[in-house]
Write an enzyme that holds these catalytic residues in place. Structure first.
Site, PDB file in Angstrom:
ATOM      1  N   ALA A  79     -15.728 -10.379  26.103  1.00 22.86           N
ATOM      2  CA  ALA A  79     -15.300 -10.388  24.881  1.00 22.86           C
ATOM      3  C   ALA A  79     -14.934  -9.229  24.434  1.00 22.86           C
ATOM      4  O   ALA A  79     -15.182  -8.182  24.817  1.00 22.86           O
ATOM      5  CB  ALA A  79     -16.270 -11.149  24.093  1.00 22.86           C
ATOM      6  N   GLU A 121     -18.293 -15.467  32.376  1.00 28.47           N
ATOM      7  CA  GLU A 121     -18.550 -16.682  31.952  1.00 28.47           C
ATOM      8  C   GLU A 121     -17.420 -17.711  32.310  1.00 28.47           C
ATOM      9  O   GLU A 121     -17.470 -19.046  32.587  1.00 28.47           O
ATOM     10  CB  GLU A 121     -18.993 -16.595  30.402  1.00 28.47           C
ATOM     11  CG  GLU A 121     -20.472 -16.249  30.117  1.00 28.47           C
ATOM     12  CD  GLU A 121     -20.470 -16.079  28.925  1.00 28.47           C
ATOM     13  OE1 GLU A 121     -20.123 -15.218  28.187  1.00 28.47           O
ATOM     14  OE2 GLU A 121     -21.438 -16.415  28.263  1.00 28.47           O
ATOM     15  N   GLU A 141     -24.587  -8.409  28.439  1.00 27.04           N
ATOM     16  CA  GLU A 141     -24.680  -8.407  26.858  1.00 27.04           C
ATOM     17  C   GLU A 141     -25.775  -7.938  26.251  1.00 27.04           C
ATOM     18  O   GLU A 141     -25.759  -7.056  25.276  1.00 27.04           O
ATOM     19  CB  GLU A 141     -24.566  -9.960  26.551  1.00 27.04           C
ATOM     20  CG  GLU A 141     -23.092 -10.439  26.422  1.00 27.04           C
ATOM     21  CD  GLU A 141     -22.773 -11.394  27.954  1.00 27.04           C
ATOM     22  OE1 GLU A 141     -23.335 -10.829  29.027  1.00 27.04           O
ATOM     23  OE2 GLU A 141     -21.472 -12.054  28.146  1.00 27.04           O
TER      24      GLU A 141
HETATM   25  C1  3H9 Z   1     -19.399 -10.407  25.561  1.00 26.24           C
HETATM   26  O1  3H9 Z   1     -18.686 -10.766  26.718  1.00 26.24           O
HETATM   27  C2  3H9 Z   1     -19.725 -11.616  24.887  1.00 26.24           C
HETATM   28  C3  3H9 Z   1     -19.854 -12.933  25.268  1.00 26.24           C
HETATM   29  O2  3H9 Z   1     -20.763 -13.367  26.136  1.00 26.24           O
HETATM   30  C4  3H9 Z   1     -19.650 -14.115  24.333  1.00 26.24           C
HETATM   31  C5  3H9 Z   1     -18.439 -14.204  23.439  1.00 26.24           C
HETATM   32  C6  3H9 Z   1     -18.543 -15.480  22.982  1.00 26.24           C
HETATM   33  N1  3H9 Z   1     -14.009  -4.992  24.407  1.00 26.24           N
HETATM   34  O3  3H9 Z   1     -15.534   2.162  29.775  1.00 26.24           O
HETATM   35  P1  3H9 Z   1     -14.293   2.520  29.811  1.00 26.24           P
HETATM   36  C7  3H9 Z   1     -12.515  -0.107  26.165  1.00 26.24           C
HETATM   37  S1  3H9 Z   1     -19.775  -9.060  25.140  1.00 26.24           S
HETATM   38  C8  3H9 Z   1     -13.240  -3.998  23.889  1.00 26.24           C
HETATM   39  O4  3H9 Z   1     -13.988   3.885  29.680  1.00 26.24           O
HETATM   40  P2  3H9 Z   1     -14.136   2.197  32.936  1.00 26.24           P
HETATM   41  C9  3H9 Z   1     -13.318   1.023  25.717  1.00 26.24           C
HETATM   42  O5  3H9 Z   1     -13.720   0.912  24.617  1.00 26.24           O
HETATM   43  C10 3H9 Z   1     -19.013  -7.860  26.535  1.00 26.24           C
HETATM   44  N2  3H9 Z   1     -12.776  -2.704  24.471  1.00 26.24           N
HETATM   45  O6  3H9 Z   1     -13.485   2.271  31.460  1.00 26.24           O
HETATM   46  C11 3H9 Z   1     -12.150   2.147  26.142  1.00 26.24           C
HETATM   47  O7  3H9 Z   1     -11.464   2.109  25.120  1.00 26.24           O
HETATM   48  P3  3H9 Z   1     -10.976   3.615  24.913  1.00 26.24           P
HETATM   49  C12 3H9 Z   1     -19.520  -7.881  27.762  1.00 26.24           C
HETATM   50  C13 3H9 Z   1     -13.519  -2.472  25.683  1.00 26.24           C
HETATM   51  O8  3H9 Z   1     -12.939   1.853  33.619  1.00 26.24           O
HETATM   52  C14 3H9 Z   1     -11.751   1.235  27.383  1.00 26.24           C
HETATM   53  O9  3H9 Z   1     -11.707  -0.125  27.370  1.00 26.24           O
HETATM   54  N3  3H9 Z   1     -18.629  -6.897  28.488  1.00 26.24           N
HETATM   55  C15 3H9 Z   1     -14.209  -3.405  26.276  1.00 26.24           C
HETATM   56  O10 3H9 Z   1     -15.107   3.159  33.126  1.00 26.24           O
HETATM   57  C16 3H9 Z   1     -11.961   1.774  28.721  1.00 26.24           C
HETATM   58  O11 3H9 Z   1     -13.372   1.619  28.925  1.00 26.24           O
HETATM   59  C17 3H9 Z   1     -19.411  -5.722  28.443  1.00 26.24           C
HETATM   60  O12 3H9 Z   1     -20.373  -5.347  28.093  1.00 26.24           O
HETATM   61  C18 3H9 Z   1     -14.536  -4.506  25.786  1.00 26.24           C
HETATM   62  N4  3H9 Z   1     -15.359  -5.670  26.349  1.00 26.24           N
HETATM   63  O13 3H9 Z   1     -15.031   0.874  32.770  1.00 26.24           O
HETATM   64  C19 3H9 Z   1     -18.361  -4.669  29.469  1.00 26.24           C
HETATM   65  N5  3H9 Z   1     -14.503  -2.784  27.414  1.00 26.24           N
HETATM   66  O14 3H9 Z   1     -10.105   4.047  26.073  1.00 26.24           O
HETATM   67  C20 3H9 Z   1     -18.451  -3.501  28.312  1.00 26.24           C
HETATM   68  C21 3H9 Z   1     -14.049  -1.664  27.539  1.00 26.24           C
HETATM   69  O15 3H9 Z   1     -10.059   3.370  23.535  1.00 26.24           O
HETATM   70  N6  3H9 Z   1     -17.292  -2.719  29.393  1.00 26.24           N
HETATM   71  N7  3H9 Z   1     -13.163  -1.528  26.438  1.00 26.24           N
HETATM   72  O16 3H9 Z   1     -12.059   4.570  24.581  1.00 26.24           O
HETATM   73  C22 3H9 Z   1     -17.635  -2.048  30.462  1.00 26.24           C
HETATM   74  O17 3H9 Z   1     -18.919  -1.917  31.097  1.00 26.24           O
HETATM   75  C23 3H9 Z   1     -16.437  -0.917  30.952  1.00 26.24           C
HETATM   76  O18 3H9 Z   1     -15.631  -0.693  29.900  1.00 26.24           O
HETATM   77  C24 3H9 Z   1     -15.684  -1.680  32.138  1.00 26.24           C
HETATM   78  C25 3H9 Z   1     -14.614  -0.433  32.420  1.00 26.24           C
HETATM   79  C26 3H9 Z   1     -16.831  -1.684  33.308  1.00 26.24           C
HETATM   80  C27 3H9 Z   1     -15.022  -2.570  32.116  1.00 26.24           C
END
Ligand code: 3H9
Length: 666
Positions: A79, A121, A141
């Site tokens: 999300a 999901e 999450e």
């Molecule tokens: C969820 O899904 C809830 C659902 O179950 C229910 C919904 C109803 N959103 O980490 P990076 C941005 S909760 C917005 O350096 P990498 C991050 O801030 C979510 N922004 O890259 C950064 O921005 P900036 C569950 C996001 O390649 C840029 O992307 N998901 C999100 O090292 C690059 O990020 C997670 O918890 C996001 N979801 O790693 C996954 N994700 O350039 C969270 C990233 O402005 N994300 N950004 O600083 C991660 O673990 C890592 O970002 C990922 C990429 C592995 C995806």
């Protein structure tokens, strides 16, 4: 499932369903591509586009099946976390997910990269999942203080059984494609052309009724195993709510109908999303991404580093060496004598053996690491290093002499890093030609485990050298936080203020065990006095003696720790400090209590009862005030960096956001 009619129209207009979702037709298969950089998060336009795609597929005769794929390195990163805290625009992710699962035409998820949180999901709701070998799958999450909110807690156990699902969701562990296949989460893993194979799979599935995950029975894990997992998770949670809720909901999947399970999941998700813990953990998530950002560094290319020299193979040096070996570097470790080099090599091997014993490393991985390691007493060997990190005794003369020698031995463009905790790295830099290539890399012990590295920017450090330090730390799997030069850098400066206030509290009337209990109940990994004993009291004692001559006599000074040291109580390693340790167990010592009482009486202090609330608020306020000073002096770039240092180096609970967040400063 209700169709979102207003979103259907753009489908007819062109090759896009929304700004972030496009499509093409291939052999009767609607190939839907999510293109929402940087991580294809499930933002409002992405959800609308996906919703539109499924509705379009349902009403368009030529479409016989659907493939959903991500562009770039992500399938869907979850999300959009930035939308939390705002009113949620329809269609919501649970609505989209339900629409996918309900589709009568087969929907295939082609997992080209990370499928996390809401991305996982979406995949779980599809009727078939094919993953490239590089894909990573998980429901992380809990790391954001929430639980999956779009069916993850109810659908994952239907594929994996309750035990594996509870473990994955409660810990937030991310798994690779192969493990996902072995757990039944993905149906196929491929090294080939993912889109082509997904289309072929979708075409094959047209002839059979869709396999809906939500309709599968849940394989219930042994109650005792799930209980043991729950105990383990709760013991680690230190007051964090989401992990226990995750286990409760996974258990519910086996007991309730899908509809009831989803309703309970939704209610729990919304409650947690609005909680203080989730706000704090979201703050930490964005703080981590901000930490590596330094004005002017965006376009600076780090220097290539292939070989790292580590001077000193003691506790710290061997930990650094193991970190560097794990990250794929060649490592040359230097000790003073051949005997010490042998002992250092043994220490490094033992750390690798421990990783093998715990299953984190296999025999081939160990052999590969050792093939890249050289431990020697011949200092000249360091000449080929691109970066040298010194981890020798923290004494200015020792370090400046060493740097002078390194200056003669290494290439003029080799980067030199000091791991000092308290000394002035600018003074160390002055010992070498080209001091602009010197910086501090302050690791925390044990360096192969602890995530934090303070990257200390000296007076003359160039941006290129700083960028290289940050890049290497990142490659080591560490969390680098930039600090300016001051005594103790960010972490030890705050920790000193914390120590000072903790000792004031003792003098004012609280006992060490009361203070430790209050802070541990707050969520600290260990209370301050337990930490002092663990770290040893003698280093701070030596520093206090050094500072005695220049200390302002009007400044409040607590002598109790000096008395403990004078009595040979140096902490855990001498068997006693603020506590005693019979059989290694932390135990209150009446001798210390009477020493404290005597000390108060000598100063004429009338002790008063201090409750846990006051203990916590005074200690937090002391940390925040020192944080303010670090910001004012320009030592820390931003308040959130201070939070990261205290969370990752000093056991501050992440779900409280760090001392600056807790004080409303970040
Ligand atoms: C969820 O899904 C809830 C659902 O179950 C229910 C919904 C109803 N959103 O980490 P990076 C941005 S909760 C917005 O350096 P990498 C991050 O801030 C979510 N922004 O890259 C950064 O921005 P900036 C569950 C996001 O390649 C840029 O992307 N998901 C999100 O090292 C690059 O990020 C997670 O918890 C996001 N979801 O790693 C996954 N994700 O350039 C969270 C990233 O402005 N994300 N950004 O600083 C991660 O673990 C890592 O970002 C990922 C990429 C592995 C995806």
């Amino acid at each position: 499932m209700r169709a979102i009619d207003s979103e259907v129209k753009p489908a007819a207009a062109g090759t896009r369903f929304s700004d972030t979702v496009s499509y093409r037709m291939e052999h009767g298969v609607l190939v839907v591509t999510i293109d929402n950089p940087p991580v294809n998060a499930a933002s409002a336009t992405m959800r609308a586009g996906l919703n539109c795609a499924i509705v379009h597929a349902g009403i368009t005769e030529e479409v016989r099946a659907v493939v959903i794929i991500g562009s770039g390195r992500s399938f869907v990163g979850g999300a959009d976390i930035r939308e939390f805290g705002q009113p949620m625009a329809e269609p919501t992710l649970p609505q989209v997910v339900e629409l996918i699962e309900a589709s009568d035409k087969p929907v295939v998820a082609a997992l080209n990269g990370v499928a996390l949180g809401g991305g996982c999901e979406i995949a779980l709701a599809c009727h078939y999942r094919i993953a490239s070998r590089a894909a990573r799958i998980g429901l992380p999450e809990v790391k954001l203080g929430i639980i999956p909110g779009a069916g993850g807690t109810q659908r994952l156990p239907r594929l994996t059984g309750t035990l594996a699902a509870a473990e994955m969701i409660a810990t937030g562990r991310i798994i690779d494609a192969e493990e996902a296949q072995s757990l039944g989460i993905v149906d196929k893993v491929t090294d080939g052309d993912l889109a082509r194979q997904a289309i072929a799979a979708a075409r094959r599935l047209v002839v059979t009724p869709p396999r809906r995950t939500g309709e599968l029975a849940v394989a219930v894990g042994k109650g005792a195993d799930v209980d043991a997992l729950a105990d383990k998770v709760l013991a680690k949670a230190r007051g964090q709510i989401a992990p226990a809720e995750a286990i409760r909901l996974v258990r519910l999947a086996a007991e309730a109908s899908l509809a009831d399970g989803l309703a309970e999941e939704r209610a729990t998700f919304l409650m947690l999303r609005d909680s203080e813990q989730s706000k704090a953990l979201r703050h930490v998530f964005f703080a981590e991404r901000a930490a590596a950002k330094v004005p002017g560094i965006e376009h600076v290319e780090p220097r290539p580093v292939a070989t790292i020299g580590v001077i000193g193979a003691g506790l710290m040096g061997s930990g650094i060496a193991v970190s560097a070996l794990n990250a794929g570097y060649r490592v040359i470790c230097i000790e003073q004598t051949a005997e010490r080099a042998t002992a250092g090599e043994k220490r490094i091997s033992a750390l690798l053996d421990r990783a093998v014993a715990s299953g984190r490393l296999d025999a081939d991985g160990r052999a590969d690491r050792l093939s890249r390691l050289e431990v020697t007493a011949n200092m000249n060997e360091v000449a080929t290093a691109d970066l040298v990190i010194e981890a020798v005794f923290d004494d200015l003369t020792v370090k400046t002499d060493l740097f002078r020698e390194l200056g003669r031995l290494v290439r003029p463009d080799a980067i030199l890093a000091t791991n000092t905790s308290y000394l002035d790295p600018d003074a160390i830099a002055e010992a070498v030609p080209h001091p602009e290539r010197v910086l501090g890399l302050h690791f925390f012990s044990p360096a192969n485990i602890m995530r934090l590295v303070e990257v200390v920017r000296c007076d003359k450090t160039t941006l290129e050298v700083l960028a290289t330090g940050l890049a290497v730390a990142k490659k080591l799997g560490k969390l680098p936080v930039v600090s300016g030069v001051c005594e103790g850098f960010i972490g030890n400066r705050i920790f000193s203020a914390y120590r000072r206030e903790a000792e004031f509290l003792v003098e004012d009337g609280a006992l060490p065990q009361e203070i430790d209990k209050a802070m541990e109940d707050f969520g600290m990994a260990m209370g301050p006095f337990a930490v002092f004993d663990l770290a040893g009291l003698e280093i701070a004692w030596a520093r206090r003696k050094r500072q005695a001559a220049t200390r302002d006599p009007a400044e409040r000074y607590v002598e109790i720790a000096d008395r403990l040291c004078e009595a040979g109580r140096f902490g855990q390693k001498s068997g006693k400090g603020w506590y005693v340790y019979p059989d290694g167990k932390r135990t209150v010592d009446p001798e210390v209590t009477s020493l404290i009482e005597g000390s108060r009486a000598a100063k004429g202090i009338q002790p008063r009862g201090i409750d846990a609330g006051e203990i916590v608020s005074r200690l937090l306020a002391a940390m925040a005030a020192e944080g303010d000073a670090l910001l004012a002096e320009g030592i820390a770039q931003r308040a959130s960096d201070i939070d990261l240092v205290m969370i990752n180096g000093y056991g501050f609970p992440a779900h409280k956001g760090g001392p600056m967040f807790a004080a409303g400063r970040s």
